[in-house]
Design an enzyme around this catalytic site. Structure first.
Site, PDB file in Angstrom:
ATOM      1  N   GLU A 187       6.242  17.207  24.379  1.00 41.93           N
ATOM      2  CA  GLU A 187       6.852  17.302  23.041  1.00 41.93           C
ATOM      3  C   GLU A 187       8.279  16.770  23.062  1.00 41.93           C
ATOM      4  O   GLU A 187       9.216  17.511  23.359  1.00 41.93           O
ATOM      5  CB  GLU A 187       6.884  18.769  22.565  1.00 41.93           C
ATOM      6  CG  GLU A 187       5.537  19.336  22.190  1.00 41.93           C
ATOM      7  CD  GLU A 187       5.625  20.775  21.667  1.00 41.93           C
ATOM      8  OE1 GLU A 187       6.712  21.392  21.755  1.00 41.93           O
ATOM      9  OE2 GLU A 187       4.598  21.274  21.172  1.00 41.93           O
TER      10      GLU A 187
ATOM     11  N   GLU B 124      -2.430  20.409  21.805  1.00 36.25           N
ATOM     12  CA  GLU B 124      -1.917  21.788  21.766  1.00 36.25           C
ATOM     13  C   GLU B 124      -1.860  22.266  20.322  1.00 36.25           C
ATOM     14  O   GLU B 124      -1.343  21.567  19.454  1.00 36.25           O
ATOM     15  CB  GLU B 124      -0.513  21.828  22.396  1.00 36.25           C
ATOM     16  CG  GLU B 124       0.123  23.211  22.403  1.00 36.25           C
ATOM     17  CD  GLU B 124       1.548  23.185  22.984  1.00 36.25           C
ATOM     18  OE1 GLU B 124       1.781  22.507  24.004  1.00 36.25           O
ATOM     19  OE2 GLU B 124       2.429  23.833  22.396  1.00 36.25           O
TER      20      GLU B 124
END
Ligand code: MG
Length: 328
Positions: A163, A251
């Site tokens: 991320e 995710e």
């Protein structure tokens, strides 16, 4: 009904076991069925050319929940949850991460990858970093080794930047980093799927789609937390797909983006409908017993599977139902 079916099947199963010289009878595994995953336009397809949509579990940061990185946990997720893919989240920064302990984290990750291959399910090797473009050398070393070791296995998917933060630039930070790491992987593995993180905690798939990476098997990462992210994030994902990008949800969580807050079941259902409609694959965060809403396990749950309903959190109960009902 179930009992009757079992009664009928048992003698057959015993015969197959005897004939198979110790091998367990089972239907072909999901990787045997679909083979190496390949981007085709804005979809991810199997060896047969049809879109593949899989559901599974993400492990938690390897340095903190390494005790669950076991072959038994992977086997249980496949057998009891019907997980078709798992995600090994190699913690990079912070206490005990790869930067300070490469060998320890590599061992945890490879334990999960080896177990996934054994169980014939897919596995994502995730470089779980928010600032990966600041640790390029370590990422190059890690993914070179992973590609050398696993590049010929159709089970393996590389996720090279978990991320990127909100201030990361796709053009200046993420894309140049990705191009270097992809080149390192491709030196050993010409063809397995690579998933690339996108700015703002892997929400800006639209930015990546507007300026894509030149490689025939790259998809982009979309992450969501059902309590926080709603229709506006789905609109970004649709924009990216309209631009031709393939997306994987490596995710997602049932709760707020910080891993806490209530389980938002209504929003989870909306997201599942969305992912079903667009043939997206997804991994739930996380295989963990830390006291957070997103954890699927209550504190002290076994690291060898065999979990009872009482071992699961509210999120764990909901997610188990989602994954078991997903199909392949
Ligand atoms: Mg390969």
């Amino acid at each position: 009904m179930k009992t009757l079916v079992l009664t009928l099947l048992l003698p057959v199963a015993l015969l197959i076991t005897r004939a198979g010289a110790g091998t367990t009878p089972s239907a072909p595994g999901v990787v045997t069925e679909h083979g190496r995953l390949q981007v085709a336009g804005n979809r991810i397809v199997g060896k047969h050319g049809r879109p593949v949509s899989l559901a599974g579990n993400s492990f938690y940061w390897s340095q903190w929940m390494g005790r669950f990185y076991t072959a038994e946990t992977v086997a249980w997720l496949k057998r009891d949850w019907d997980s078709a893919l798992v995600r090994a989240a190699c913690g990079v920064t912070r206490d005990g991460g790869y930067l300070g302990d490469p060998a320890g984290n590599l061992a945890r990750v490879t334990a999960v990858v080896d177990a996934a291959i054994q169980n014939d399910i897919y596995v994502i090797i995730d470089w779980h970093d928010h600032k990966a473009h600041q640790h390029v050398e370590q990422a190059l070393a890690f993914f070179s080794e992973m590609a050398r070791r696993y590049g010929s296995s159709p089970h393996v998917i590389y996720e090279i930047f978990n991320e990127p933060l909100a201030d990361a630039s796709w053009e200046r930070d993420v894309k140049p980093y990705a191009e270097r790491v992809i080149a390192a992987i491709r030196a050993h593995d010409p063809d397995n799927l690579i998933v690339v993180g996108t700015p703002a905690w892997s929400q800006r798939v639209d930015l990546a789609a507007a300026d894509p990476i030149k490689d025939p098997n790259v998809a982009y990462t979309l992450h969501f937390y059902a309590g926080t992210h709603k229709a506006d994030l789905r609109a970004k994902a649709e924009k990216a797909m309209d631009l031709g990008a393939a997306i994987m949800v490596t995710e997602w969580g049932t709760c707020n983006a910080d891993g806490n807050g209530p389980v938002d079941e209504a929003s989870v259902r909306e997201w599942m409908d969305f992912m079903r409609r667009h043939h997206l694959s997804h991994c739930n965060w996380a295989v963990s017993d830390v006291r957070e809403s997103a954890s699927i396990l209550r504190p002290g749950a076994s690291d060898k599977g065999n979990w009872k309903d009482t071992d699961l959190t509210p999120s764990g109960m909901l997610v188990r139902g989602v994954i078991r009902g997903w199909g392949r």
